[in-house]
Design a protein around this motif. Structure first.
Motif, PDB file in Angstrom:
ATOM      1  N   LYS A 137       0.846  -1.167   0.000  1.00 21.02           N
ATOM      2  CA  LYS A 137       0.000   0.000   0.000  1.00 21.02           C
ATOM      3  C   LYS A 137       0.892   1.230   0.000  1.00 21.02           C
ATOM      4  O   LYS A 137       2.111   1.121   0.139  1.00 21.02           O
ATOM      5  N   GLY A 138       0.283   2.391  -0.168  1.00 20.25           N
ATOM      6  CA  GLY A 138       1.072   3.613  -0.201  1.00 20.25           C
ATOM      7  C   GLY A 138       1.233   4.229   1.182  1.00 20.25           C
ATOM      8  O   GLY A 138       0.302   4.212   1.966  1.00 20.25           O
ATOM      9  N   ILE A 139       2.421   4.728   1.443  1.00 21.27           N
ATOM     10  CA  ILE A 139       2.637   5.442   2.703  1.00 21.27           C
ATOM     11  C   ILE A 139       3.232   6.801   2.398  1.00 21.27           C
ATOM     12  O   ILE A 139       4.276   6.898   1.761  1.00 21.27           O
ATOM     13  N   GLN A 140       2.553   7.837   2.858  1.00 18.23           N
ATOM     14  CA  GLN A 140       3.008   9.204   2.601  1.00 18.23           C
ATOM     15  C   GLN A 140       3.198   9.942   3.924  1.00 18.23           C
ATOM     16  O   GLN A 140       2.331   9.884   4.797  1.00 18.23           O
ATOM     17  N   THR A 141       4.278  10.631   4.058  1.00 18.89           N
ATOM     18  CA  THR A 141       4.522  11.356   5.314  1.00 18.89           C
ATOM     19  C   THR A 141       3.628  12.589   5.409  1.00 18.89           C
ATOM     20  O   THR A 141       3.269  13.200   4.410  1.00 18.89           O
ATOM     21  N   VAL A 142       3.280  12.932   6.636  1.00 16.51           N
ATOM     22  CA  VAL A 142       2.497  14.132   6.902  1.00 16.51           C
ATOM     23  C   VAL A 142       3.409  15.212   7.444  1.00 16.51           C
ATOM     24  O   VAL A 142       3.062  16.383   7.520  1.00 16.51           O
ATOM     25  N   ALA A 143       4.586  14.800   7.885  1.00 11.54           N
ATOM     26  CA  ALA A 143       5.542  15.735   8.460  1.00 11.54           C
ATOM     27  C   ALA A 143       6.926  15.164   8.171  1.00 11.54           C
ATOM     28  O   ALA A 143       7.058  14.022   7.735  1.00 11.54           O
ATOM     29  N   ARG A 144       7.919  15.947   8.394  1.00 10.25           N
ATOM     30  CA  ARG A 144       9.290  15.459   8.252  1.00 10.25           C
ATOM     31  C   ARG A 144       9.463  14.229   9.147  1.00 10.25           C
ATOM     32  O   ARG A 144       9.029  14.246  10.314  1.00 10.25           O
ATOM     33  N   THR A 145      10.001  13.208   8.585  1.00 11.69           N
ATOM     34  CA  THR A 145       9.999  11.923   9.282  1.00 11.69           C
ATOM     35  C   THR A 145      11.367  11.248   9.236  1.00 11.69           C
ATOM     36  O   THR A 145      12.025  11.238   8.194  1.00 11.69           O
ATOM     37  N   ILE A 146      11.753  10.723  10.379  1.00  7.04           N
ATOM     38  CA  ILE A 146      13.033  10.013  10.460  1.00  7.04           C
ATOM     39  C   ILE A 146      12.780   8.523  10.637  1.00  7.04           C
ATOM     40  O   ILE A 146      11.999   8.127  11.492  1.00  7.04           O
ATOM     41  N   CYS A 147      13.442   7.726   9.836  1.00  3.40           N
ATOM     42  CA  CYS A 147      13.291   6.282   9.942  1.00  3.40           C
ATOM     43  C   CYS A 147      14.646   5.607   9.985  1.00  3.40           C
ATOM     44  O   CYS A 147      15.578   6.044   9.329  1.00  3.40           O
ATOM     45  N   LEU A 148      14.688   4.524  10.731  1.00  2.00           N
ATOM     46  CA  LEU A 148      15.815   3.621  10.610  1.00  2.00           C
ATOM     47  C   LEU A 148      15.435   2.636   9.517  1.00  2.00           C
ATOM     48  O   LEU A 148      14.326   2.097   9.547  1.00  2.00           O
ATOM     49  N   SER A 149      16.305   2.432   8.565  1.00  2.00           N
ATOM     50  CA  SER A 149      15.961   1.524   7.476  1.00  2.00           C
ATOM     51  C   SER A 149      16.810   0.271   7.578  1.00  2.00           C
ATOM     52  O   SER A 149      17.973   0.325   7.984  1.00  2.00           O
ATOM     53  N   ILE A 150      16.209  -0.839   7.225  1.00  2.00           N
ATOM     54  CA  ILE A 150      16.923  -2.111   7.285  1.00  2.00           C
ATOM     55  C   ILE A 150      16.865  -2.768   5.916  1.00  2.00           C
ATOM     56  O   ILE A 150      15.771  -2.964   5.373  1.00  2.00           O
ATOM     57  N   ALA A 151      18.008  -3.045   5.370  1.00  2.00           N
ATOM     58  CA  ALA A 151      18.078  -3.658   4.045  1.00  2.00           C
ATOM     59  C   ALA A 151      17.699  -5.124   4.181  1.00  2.00           C
ATOM     60  O   ALA A 151      18.504  -5.959   4.577  1.00  2.00           O
ATOM     61  N   VAL A 152      16.472  -5.405   3.827  1.00  2.00           N
ATOM     62  CA  VAL A 152      15.926  -6.724   4.096  1.00  2.00           C
ATOM     63  C   VAL A 152      16.681  -7.837   3.383  1.00  2.00           C
ATOM     64  O   VAL A 152      16.950  -8.891   3.958  1.00  2.00           O
ATOM     65  N   HIS A 153      17.030  -7.599   2.141  1.00  2.00           N
ATOM     66  CA  HIS A 153      17.657  -8.687   1.380  1.00  2.00           C
ATOM     67  C   HIS A 153      18.976  -9.132   1.987  1.00  2.00           C
ATOM     68  O   HIS A 153      19.435 -10.226   1.738  1.00  2.00           O
ATOM     69  N   GLU A 154      19.555  -8.276   2.815  1.00  2.00           N
ATOM     70  CA  GLU A 154      20.846  -8.649   3.395  1.00  2.00           C
ATOM     71  C   GLU A 154      20.727  -9.456   4.683  1.00  2.00           C
ATOM     72  O   GLU A 154      21.672 -10.112   5.095  1.00  2.00           O
ATOM     73  N   CYS A 155      19.563  -9.357   5.332  1.00  2.00           N
ATOM     74  CA  CYS A 155      19.480 -10.048   6.610  1.00  2.00           C
ATOM     75  C   CYS A 155      18.115 -10.678   6.850  1.00  2.00           C
ATOM     76  O   CYS A 155      17.699 -10.875   7.989  1.00  2.00           O
ATOM     77  N   ARG A 156      17.453 -10.964   5.759  1.00  2.00           N
ATOM     78  CA  ARG A 156      16.129 -11.562   5.860  1.00  2.00           C
ATOM     79  C   ARG A 156      16.145 -12.833   6.711  1.00  2.00           C
ATOM     80  O   ARG A 156      15.338 -13.001   7.626  1.00  2.00           O
ATOM     81  N   GLU A 157      17.068 -13.727   6.410  1.00  2.00           N
ATOM     82  CA  GLU A 157      17.098 -15.000   7.122  1.00  2.00           C
ATOM     83  C   GLU A 157      17.334 -14.782   8.615  1.00  2.00           C
ATOM     84  O   GLU A 157      16.688 -15.402   9.455  1.00  2.00           O
ATOM     85  N   LYS A 158      18.245 -13.891   8.895  1.00  2.00           N
ATOM     86  CA  LYS A 158      18.534 -13.614  10.303  1.00  2.00           C
ATOM     87  C   LYS A 158      17.288 -13.103  11.022  1.00  2.00           C
ATOM     88  O   LYS A 158      16.963 -13.518  12.135  1.00  2.00           O
ATOM     89  N   LEU A 159      16.596 -12.185  10.377  1.00  2.00           N
ATOM     90  CA  LEU A 159      15.401 -11.612  11.004  1.00  2.00           C
ATOM     91  C   LEU A 159      14.340 -12.683  11.204  1.00  2.00           C
ATOM     92  O   LEU A 159      13.707 -12.750  12.263  1.00  2.00           O
ATOM     93  N   LEU A 160      14.145 -13.502  10.205  1.00  2.00           N
ATOM     94  CA  LEU A 160      13.074 -14.504  10.280  1.00  2.00           C
ATOM     95  C   LEU A 160      13.395 -15.628  11.252  1.00  2.00           C
ATOM     96  O   LEU A 160      12.543 -16.474  11.529  1.00  2.00           O
ATOM     97  N   ALA A 161      14.612 -15.623  11.749  1.00  2.00           N
ATOM     98  CA  ALA A 161      14.974 -16.656  12.727  1.00  2.00           C
ATOM     99  C   ALA A 161      15.138 -16.047  14.116  1.00  2.00           C
ATOM    100  O   ALA A 161      15.516 -16.726  15.057  1.00  2.00           O
ATOM    101  N   ASP A 162      14.832 -14.767  14.209  1.00  2.00           N
ATOM    102  CA  ASP A 162      15.086 -14.049  15.461  1.00  2.00           C
ATOM    103  C   ASP A 162      13.798 -13.919  16.282  1.00  2.00           C
ATOM    104  O   ASP A 162      12.916 -13.118  15.984  1.00  2.00           O
ATOM    105  N   ALA A 163      13.712 -14.691  17.343  1.00  2.00           N
ATOM    106  CA  ALA A 163      12.485 -14.727  18.137  1.00  2.00           C
ATOM    107  C   ALA A 163      12.159 -13.378  18.769  1.00  2.00           C
ATOM    108  O   ALA A 163      10.993 -12.993  18.865  1.00  2.00           O
TER     109      ALA A 163
END
Lengths: 221, 221
Positions: B95-121
């Motif tokens: 879906k679309g996500i649009q900011t309403v104000a200046r927004t800071i995000c931490l971004s995680i490159a999924v393709h680099e650590c997908r397996e790790k994340l999916l195994a992390d309880a």
DNA sequence: TTCAAAATATGAGATATCTCACATTATTCT
DNA sequence: AGAATAATGTGAGATATCTCATATTTTGAA
């Protein structure tokens, strides 16, 4: 609700293995339950201490509003989890779940293995996927509800739920599901008959213009 | 979108530690991003390969329907995840996500650590709770939408979003959020003024009968 | 500063949907 | 079988909400 033991128990456990949903042996915590048609699996407003995995059957997820109106949020069909949100957020008020047909569930006594479950990546990943799909489905349903008139949504629903060209569902239930009054549902069904899209028979509504029905449904997706 | 480096980077990483969301060191996979007001974090229909954790700001989650109408599904406010469903179900239309104000995000490159994340309880448990709450909130909103007239929902919304007794939101946005036409929103606002519940001023609508507003809102919850 | 775009505002007429009252069938339980 | 309950069906009138057209004001960007 009835707890199944003996031969039937082993039958169900063998037929529906859920070992691969867990990284540990879940069987010590598991029972097999049978709910008759119309029974409530969760009573609305209660704080359940059991999680279920439905393997056979079908149920309805309900919420009651302050003004007495009831929303049928979604149909729950096997295979799926119930009570998983309550497992995550301890002691959470639950919505009501009522079976539509005889239903078999594997039950898991949460208080006995909560920690194990919450530390189990395999299980958690399943729940994540399940919750994600549920959220997506519910969102889709309700955004459509508010953007399309019943005419379109009903057309789509009839195509989905009809069997051999016959639509035969309980109006009392479907109007709750589609979020309209009983009266209005009947109006639109009558309108479909008027337009020769459906024909009312003893066995239900027969689809006589599937093409037109498809056009109406298609405006949604 | 702008990637933050240098001093600001360390500033944000220190101010919003998300170490305890993961059982491994996430920093190698993480960046800090800044979105300006009005920017799209996810373009509707794309297949993102990044997951975000919003630490400052606010955004809107949109879906566009076939007939061109748009639903503002929910406001997304920090702290929260975005793109988590796409992480779970590979390559999923978003879906679309649009900011309403200046927004800071931490971004995680999924393709680099997908397996790790999916195994992390630890991580998965957070996502489960997050998804569960999201599903609950969206369901509550939409079942209410279909059971209460705008009068009640708007009253509740005004109480929630007003600041110092002043309601001042963009009508164009709120009508999408409440799922009604712009015209109708204005009608009901006018009606509130008519009934001396609100008063229209240059700075916004001032609440002059909070008690009555509360009664209207209370019929919901 | 100016111009275009976005947001606000309002009227008139349509329609999607609701409430309530009531009558008629089915179903279920005893 | 009979009675109670649930489900179906219909009319009449109300209302919540929508569409469209159009005018004015505000805002943002060149």
């Amino acid at each position: 609700m009835q707890i199944i033991t003996g031969d039937l128990l082993t039958h169900y456990i063998e037929q529906y293995p859920i070992d691969d949903y867990f990284s540990f042996d879940i069987r010590p915590y598991m029972k097999v339950c049978l709910f008759e048609k119309g029974e409530w699996i969760f009573k609305e407003g209660s704080y359940p201490d059991t999680m279920y995995y439905m393997v056979e059957g079908k149920a309805k997820l309900y919420v009651t509003h302050k003004n007495g109106k009831v929303s049928l949020i979604e149909y729950i069909e096997a295979p799926c989890f119930m009570g998983e949100i309550e497992l995550l957020n301890e002691a959470r008020y639950t919505k009501g779940i009522q079976t539509v047909a005889r239903t078999i569930c594997l039950s898991i006594a949460v208080h006995e293995c909560r920690e194990k479950l919450l530390a189990d990546a395999i299980f958690l990943r399943r729940i994540c996927v399940f919750l994600g799909e549920k959220a997506t489905a519910v969102t889709a349903k309700y955004t459509q509800n508010q953007v399309y008139p019943l005419e379109n949504r009903l057309a789509a629903f009839i195509q989905l739920s009809s069997d051999q060209g016959i639509y035969k569902e309980k109006h009392t239930e479907i109007c709750e599901y589609l979020g309209v009054s009983y009266r209005h549902l009947l109006y639109v069904l009558a309108q479909f008959c008027e337009e020769n899209i459906l024909e009312k028979t003893k066995k239900g509504y027969r689809i006589i213009n599937d093409k037109r029905l498809g056009e109406l449904a298609q405006e949604i997706l």
